[in-house]
Design a protein around this motif. Structure first.
Motif, short mmCIF file in Angstrom:
data_model
loop_
_atom_site.label_atom_id
_atom_site.label_comp_id
_atom_site.label_asym_id
_atom_site.label_seq_id
_atom_site.Cartn_x
_atom_site.Cartn_y
_atom_site.Cartn_z
N MET A 77 -6.64 2.52 5.17
CA MET A 77 -7.80 1.80 4.65
C MET A 77 -7.56 0.28 4.64
O MET A 77 -8.50 -0.50 4.56
CB MET A 77 -8.13 2.28 3.24
CG MET A 77 -8.51 3.75 3.18
SD MET A 77 -9.15 4.26 1.56
CE MET A 77 -7.74 3.96 0.50
N GLY A 78 -6.28 -0.11 4.65
CA GLY A 78 -5.95 -1.53 4.67
C GLY A 78 -6.00 -2.20 3.32
O GLY A 78 -6.03 -3.43 3.23
N SER A 79 -5.97 -1.41 2.24
CA SER A 79 -6.06 -2.03 0.91
C SER A 79 -5.53 -1.11 -0.17
O SER A 79 -5.38 0.10 0.04
CB SER A 79 -7.51 -2.40 0.58
OG SER A 79 -8.30 -1.23 0.47
N GLU A 80 -5.24 -1.72 -1.33
CA GLU A 80 -4.85 -0.97 -2.51
C GLU A 80 -5.27 -1.76 -3.74
O GLU A 80 -5.29 -3.00 -3.74
CB GLU A 80 -3.33 -0.75 -2.54
CG GLU A 80 -2.78 -0.09 -3.80
CD GLU A 80 -3.30 1.32 -4.07
OE1 GLU A 80 -4.52 1.52 -4.00
OE2 GLU A 80 -2.48 2.21 -4.36
N GLU A 81 -5.62 -1.04 -4.80
CA GLU A 81 -6.00 -1.68 -6.07
C GLU A 81 -4.75 -2.03 -6.86
O GLU A 81 -3.78 -1.26 -6.90
CB GLU A 81 -6.88 -0.73 -6.88
CG GLU A 81 -8.20 -0.37 -6.24
CD GLU A 81 -9.12 -1.56 -6.06
OE1 GLU A 81 -9.34 -2.29 -7.05
OE2 GLU A 81 -9.60 -1.76 -4.93
N PHE A 82 -4.77 -3.20 -7.50
CA PHE A 82 -3.67 -3.62 -8.36
C PHE A 82 -4.24 -4.48 -9.47
O PHE A 82 -4.85 -5.52 -9.20
CB PHE A 82 -2.62 -4.41 -7.56
CG PHE A 82 -1.41 -4.80 -8.37
CD1 PHE A 82 -0.33 -3.93 -8.48
CD2 PHE A 82 -1.35 -6.02 -9.03
CE1 PHE A 82 0.79 -4.28 -9.23
CE2 PHE A 82 -0.24 -6.38 -9.77
CZ PHE A 82 0.83 -5.50 -9.88
N ILE A 95 3.30 -1.08 -0.52
CA ILE A 95 2.04 -0.79 -1.20
C ILE A 95 2.26 -1.05 -2.70
O ILE A 95 3.18 -0.50 -3.29
CB ILE A 95 1.63 0.67 -0.96
CG1 ILE A 95 1.37 0.91 0.53
CG2 ILE A 95 0.39 1.03 -1.77
CD1 ILE A 95 1.35 2.37 0.93
N PRO A 96 1.43 -1.90 -3.32
CA PRO A 96 1.60 -2.15 -4.76
C PRO A 96 1.48 -0.87 -5.57
O PRO A 96 0.67 0.01 -5.26
CB PRO A 96 0.44 -3.11 -5.09
CG PRO A 96 0.08 -3.74 -3.79
CD PRO A 96 0.34 -2.69 -2.75
N GLY A 129 5.88 -10.00 -1.17
CA GLY A 129 5.20 -8.92 -0.45
C GLY A 129 3.73 -9.22 -0.26
O GLY A 129 3.34 -10.24 0.31
N SER A 130 2.87 -8.36 -0.79
CA SER A 130 1.42 -8.54 -0.67
C SER A 130 0.89 -9.67 -1.54
O SER A 130 -0.29 -10.03 -1.45
CB SER A 130 0.70 -7.25 -1.04
OG SER A 130 0.90 -6.96 -2.42
#
Length: 288
Positions: A77-82, A95-96, A129-130
């Protein structure tokens, strides 16, 4: 999938079964379908009996098959919630994770307790990182002067893009650990460095092992090498008062605590557990 699905609910049911058969969590089928159709969870529920186009079928099933083979859905998906924000991720960054949100939460509490309102506070996020830690701290405490470093130029590009998209004014520097920031004094230093021992690889999920960057996962000396280097180099660049916050592996607490007690004999060094009662953070408060 040889037979395309006519309706959204059929695609969801088919993908859920397929992922379950391949040892993956069924929730991934819904998350990937939301991504493929650009719908929220509520919108997806409302549209379950709507038809799917051939292009939607193909795009969705490519994602499902990729995840079945082990690619994390966050990379697909190219994303993660943080911490309530969406961060772009790709295979150049970790990945966070929720444990790191706890590090941020604890750092925010200490910053508010230790420093006076309006004080000049310089924060360094080492191994960004991100950019999740640095950007979150800046968004919650806008007066912070934040610098984020990483040894990887690819990771820094991801972090810079996230900062731009999330409107966070952050200075990004490439280099190894404290090397890019030795010319200044810092009130806050945070880091989630690589801390997995090489011999622990056999215990890890292949989803992580085969897809996330090993340079951000593994460290020498049973995973302690970077903590030792930080403990050796941070004393000369910490202001007074100041604090250091580190995420650690659940087996490393006593060793990391000792490293920082040796380097900061007059500081308050604490080992904290995460929500799952695992040792997860070490905080070192200097002249507080």
């Amino acid at each position: 999938m040889t037979q395309p699905f006519k309706y959204i609910y059929e695609a969801l049911n088919g993908a859920s079964s397929f992922l379950r058969e391949h040892g993956r969590e069924e929730i991934a089928a819904r998350l990937l379908l939301q991504h493929a159709l650009n719908k929220s969870h509520t919108e997806l529920l409302i549209s379950m009996r709507e038809p799917l186009t051939a292009e939607q079928n193909q795009a969705y099933w490519q994602m499902v098959e990729s995840h079945a083979k082990g690619t994390p859905i966050q990379y697909i998906m190219g994303s993660e919630e943080f911490y309530g924000r969406t961060f772009t991720v790709d295979p150049s960054v970790l990945i966070p994770r929720p444990e790191t949100e706890e590090l941020v939460e604890e750092a925010l509490k200490r910053a508010q307790r230790i420093f006076e309102d309006g004080a000049e506070i310089k924060l360094a996020d080492i191994g960004t990182g991100s950019g999740a830690i640095a950007i979150t701290m800046k968004k919650v405490m806008p007066l912070l002067e934040v610098t984020a470093t990483d040894i990887s130029p690819q990771a820094l590009q991801v972090a810079e893009n996230n900062a731009k998209r999330l409107s966070a004014d952050i200075c990004f520097l490439q280099g190894d650990l404290t090397e890019p920031i030795v010319q200044q004094k810092w009130q806050i230093v945070l880091s989630n460095p690589p801390y997995i021992a090489h011999q622990e690889a056999e215990e890890m999920s292949e989803v992580v092992l085969d897809h996330e960057p090993h340079t951000a996962l593994f460290a020498e000396e049973n995973g302690l090498a970077l903590y030792r280097k930080l403990a050796e180099t941070l004393p000369s660049i910490m202001a007074k008062p100041s604090f250091i916050g580190l995420e650690i592996g659940y087996k490393q607490g006593p060793a990391v605590v000792q490293l920082f007690k040796d380097s900061f004999p007059d500081a308050k060094v604490e080992l904290l557990k995460d929500i799952n009662s695992n040792d997860r953070m070490v905080f070192c408060e200097i002249d507080v």
